[in-house]
Design a protein around this motif. Structure first.
Motif, mmCIF file in Angstrom:
data_model
loop_
_atom_site.group_PDB
_atom_site.id
_atom_site.type_symbol
_atom_site.label_atom_id
_atom_site.label_comp_id
_atom_site.label_asym_id
_atom_site.label_seq_id
_atom_site.Cartn_x
_atom_site.Cartn_y
_atom_site.Cartn_z
ATOM 1 N N GLU A 1 1.876 -2.890 7.854
ATOM 2 C CA GLU A 1 1.101 -2.769 6.626
ATOM 3 C C GLU A 1 1.646 -1.631 5.775
ATOM 4 O O GLU A 1 1.852 -0.516 6.271
ATOM 5 N N PRO A 2 1.904 -1.858 4.480
ATOM 6 C CA PRO A 2 2.476 -0.808 3.640
ATOM 7 C C PRO A 2 1.449 0.258 3.276
ATOM 8 O O PRO A 2 0.254 -0.032 3.150
ATOM 9 N N THR A 3 1.914 1.479 3.130
ATOM 10 C CA THR A 3 1.068 2.540 2.592
ATOM 11 C C THR A 3 1.037 2.425 1.075
ATOM 12 O O THR A 3 1.804 1.666 0.475
ATOM 13 N N ARG A 4 0.170 3.208 0.467
ATOM 14 C CA ARG A 4 0.122 3.194 -1.000
ATOM 15 C C ARG A 4 1.438 3.696 -1.579
ATOM 16 O O ARG A 4 1.931 3.159 -2.575
ATOM 17 N N ASP A 5 2.028 4.688 -0.945
ATOM 18 C CA ASP A 5 3.328 5.185 -1.421
ATOM 19 C C ASP A 5 4.398 4.102 -1.306
ATOM 20 O O ASP A 5 5.288 4.019 -2.160
ATOM 21 N N ASP A 6 4.329 3.286 -0.259
ATOM 22 C CA ASP A 6 5.279 2.174 -0.122
ATOM 23 C C ASP A 6 5.157 1.222 -1.311
ATOM 24 O O ASP A 6 6.160 0.794 -1.889
ATOM 25 N N LEU A 7 3.931 0.879 -1.655
ATOM 26 C CA LEU A 7 3.701 -0.056 -2.757
ATOM 27 C C LEU A 7 4.157 0.537 -4.090
ATOM 28 O O LEU A 7 4.742 -0.158 -4.924
ATOM 29 N N ALA B 1 7.177 -0.944 -6.407
ATOM 30 C CA ALA B 1 6.932 -1.315 -7.797
ATOM 31 C C ALA B 1 7.971 -0.670 -8.715
ATOM 32 O O ALA B 1 8.462 -1.300 -9.661
ATOM 33 N N CYS B 2 8.321 0.576 -8.451
ATOM 34 C CA CYS B 2 9.330 1.255 -9.270
ATOM 35 C C CYS B 2 10.702 0.609 -9.102
ATOM 36 O O CYS B 2 11.443 0.441 -10.079
#
Length: 261
Positions: free
Chosen positions: A201-207, A211-212
């Motif tokens: 499961e990705p962390t918020r920082d991963d997402l 996105a960038c």
């Protein structure tokens, strides 16, 4: 000899302060506007194949809020400068040559607010949001909404590919940005994680990072797939002794041809 990489262009503290001041003023006339949503909108302008004229993107981004907040012509011009300065920085961050030269470098530096569980609970306790609404208060969500709003505002620029394989690749990149809008515990977020993050499961920082990277890839996508302008067809000029196409019955040289000369 190792040549150090050039620093990534970024807004100065003074530029960020000026931008924040403008965004706060705009939010007083439209509470859907924030520095995050505005930065996301400007990022999409910088990432697209063409840059719309300011008289087109400014109302598309702000509605009538900018004109109401800065009605005086001098205030209007002064308030526009921080927005244009930020757009210029984003365009330099997304410069295609720099992206190609250093493909491993994440150059996009978005303006994001960090929201915690405590922030979400505080918004509920203060009556600002319901518990369900607070789940959407996630870092990067407003920025992503601004980006997608810009895509929707200029469909003639953000033309989706018709080739099936290319359309899939394009859709995947847009999905990485739209994923920032999904509440973490929603079914949609779990579906996204299962599709794109099968190993965990990705962390918020991963997402946010993904996105960038997607924005940078979209910028490079447009280098090869920019929409072509409509072909301009020019009617052939009649001969001097031909009947004038205006229907006057005169020869062209004695009618419209004489006027053109």
């Amino acid at each position: 000899m190792h040549i150090p990489s050039a620093p990534i262009p970024d807004s100065s503290e003074a530029e960020l302060h000026a931008l924040d001041t403008i965004c706060e003023r705009l939010a007083g006339f439209n509470d859907e506007l924030s520095f995050e949503s505005i930065d996301g909108f400007l990022t999409a302008l910088a990432a697209g194949p063409q840059l719309p004229a300011v008289e087109d993107w400014l109302p598309a981004m702000c509605g009538d809020a900018f004109e109401r907040a800065f009605a005086d012509p001098e205030d209007h011009a002064q308030a526009l400068r921080p927005l244009q300065a930020r757009l210029d920085v984003l365009r330099r961050q997304l410069d295609p040559e720099a992206l190609l030269e250093r493909a491993e470098e994440l150059r996009l530096l978005p303006l994001l607010a960090e929201y915690t569980d405590a922030d979400r609970q505080r918004a509920v306790d203060d009556g600002v949001m319901t518990a369900e609404e607070a789940t959407f208060l996630q870092s990067g969500a407003l920025w992503a909404q601004g980006f997608l709003d810009a895509m929707e505002a200029f469909p003639e620029i953000w033309v989706e590919p018709t080739d099936e394989a290319t359309a899939v690749d394009f859709g995947i990149l847009v999905d990485q940005i739209a994923a920032l809008l999904l509440p973490p515990d929603s079914d949609a977020a779990r579906t996204h994680a299962a599709l794109y993050w099968p190993t965990g499961e990705p962390t918020r920082d991963d997402l946010l990072s993904e996105a960038c990277w997607a924005v940078q890839d979209l910028r490079l996508y447009w280098v090869d797939h920019a929409p072509r302008p409509a072909t301009r067809r020019v009617a052939p000029t009649p001969g001097r002794n031909d009947p004038c196409p205006c229907g006057s019955g005169k020869k062209y040289k004695k009618c419209c041809g004489a006027a053109q000369r």
